[in-house]
Design a protein around this motif. Structure first.
Motif, PDB file in Angstrom:
ATOM      1  N   ALA A  50       0.836  -1.193   0.000  1.00 27.61           N
ATOM      2  CA  ALA A  50       0.000   0.000   0.000  1.00 27.61           C
ATOM      3  C   ALA A  50       0.875   1.248   0.000  1.00 27.61           C
ATOM      4  CB  ALA A  50      -0.900   0.009   1.226  1.00 27.61           C
ATOM      5  N   PRO A  51       0.380   2.313  -0.615  1.00 28.71           N
ATOM      6  CA  PRO A  51       1.129   3.564  -0.521  1.00 28.71           C
ATOM      7  C   PRO A  51       1.184   4.011   0.942  1.00 28.71           C
ATOM      8  CG  PRO A  51      -0.964   3.887  -1.676  1.00 28.71           C
ATOM      9  CD  PRO A  51      -0.845   2.434  -1.373  1.00 28.71           C
ATOM     10  N   PRO A  52       2.207   4.741   1.303  1.00 28.23           N
ATOM     11  CA  PRO A  52       2.305   5.175   2.708  1.00 28.23           C
ATOM     12  C   PRO A  52       1.117   6.072   3.057  1.00 28.23           C
ATOM     13  CG  PRO A  52       3.989   6.246   1.377  1.00 28.23           C
ATOM     14  CD  PRO A  52       3.303   5.248   0.497  1.00 28.23           C
ATOM     15  N   PRO A  53       0.723   6.057   4.333  1.00 27.45           N
ATOM     16  CA  PRO A  53      -0.396   6.910   4.733  1.00 27.45           C
ATOM     17  C   PRO A  53      -0.010   8.375   4.577  1.00 27.45           C
ATOM     18  CG  PRO A  53       0.662   5.981   6.664  1.00 27.45           C
ATOM     19  CD  PRO A  53       1.312   5.358   5.454  1.00 27.45           C
ATOM     20  N   PRO A  54      -0.997   9.233   4.388  1.00 29.46           N
ATOM     21  CA  PRO A  54      -0.677  10.650   4.265  1.00 29.46           C
ATOM     22  C   PRO A  54      -0.043  11.155   5.556  1.00 29.46           C
ATOM     23  CG  PRO A  54      -3.068  10.306   4.347  1.00 29.46           C
ATOM     24  CD  PRO A  54      -2.418   8.962   4.311  1.00 29.46           C
ATOM     25  N   ALA A  55       0.875  12.073   5.400  1.00 26.92           N
ATOM     26  CA  ALA A  55       1.576  12.627   6.562  1.00 26.92           C
ATOM     27  C   ALA A  55       0.588  13.405   7.423  1.00 26.92           C
ATOM     28  CB  ALA A  55       2.717  13.531   6.115  1.00 26.92           C
ATOM     29  N   GLN A  56       0.714  13.220   8.715  1.00 28.28           N
ATOM     30  CA  GLN A  56      -0.146  13.946   9.648  1.00 28.28           C
ATOM     31  C   GLN A  56       0.366  15.387   9.761  1.00 28.28           C
ATOM     32  OE1 GLN A  56      -2.854  12.732  11.122  1.00 28.28           O
ATOM     33  NE2 GLN A  56      -2.570  10.760  10.136  1.00 28.28           N
TER      34      GLN A  56
END
Length: 194
Positions: free
Chosen positions: A181-187
């Motif tokens: 999976a693509p990395p989660p969006p940066a917080q």
């Protein structure tokens, strides 16, 4: 006070009861049944993805053992050194270091587990994206206007199950999926208060 004649009242009631008949009728249901468990376990892309996801899970379990064994050994050594009494400064430093290592190990394993869960969800998303139009095509080819999972049925007649058709088309349309999976969006960074 206004009085209504019986005829006017009956006419009004007749219109009220007749209005549903004027509404457009829904077409009769033509149903096909799909065994989604079979689709998700037997499609070529699904089998390959499940094998890769299982490998990721096995790697995580191996890593948990690699991290856990030395931590357990150190915890046992500290317990033996303490001997049931209050720890001295040197032993307290060992305890603090062990706690830091335990926290780091837990965080590493939690991050890896979240990654595997994201990967599993990403695989499902890719399959569902390909599957929905295929189901629509199979429904159209069979003249169906309703598709239901076999698990939601009590009984089905012959010729209603279109799982084989869906599987064949899915194997053609989606030979493989990406299991990373693509990395989660940066917080976004929260401004620190004063």
């Amino acid at each position: 006070m206004i009085k209504y004649s019986k005829k006017a009242l009956l006419a009004a009631c007749g219109l009220a009861f007749a209005s549903p008949a004027l509404a457009q009728k829904a077409p009769p249901a033509v149903v096909v049944v799909i065994n989604s468990d079979r689709v998700f376990s037997e499609c070529n892309a699904c089998k390959a993805a499940n094998t890769q996801l299982q490998t990721q899970l096995t790697t995580l379990q191996t890593r948990a053992q690699q991290l856990g064994q030395p931590l357990q050994t150190e915890a046992d050594a500290i317990r033996t050194a303490a001997g049931g009494k209050a720890p001295d400064a040197a032993l307290q430093n060992r305890i603090n270091e062990l706690q830091k290592k335990q926290t780091a190990a837990q965080q590493e394993l939690a991050n890896s587990e979240q990654t595997i869960q994201r990967n599993r969800a990403y695989v499902g998303q890719q399959i569902n994206t390909a599957l929905n139009p295929i189901i629509q095509k199979v429904m159209a080819a069979r003249g169906a206007n309703f598709a239901v999972d076999v698990q939601a049925t009590l009984a089905i007649g012959p010729g209603v199950d279109v799982t084989n058709d869906v599987l064949a088309q899915l194997n053609t349309a989606l030979p493989s999926v990406n299991v990373t999976a693509p990395p989660p969006p940066a917080q976004p960074q929260q401004p620190q208060g004063r």
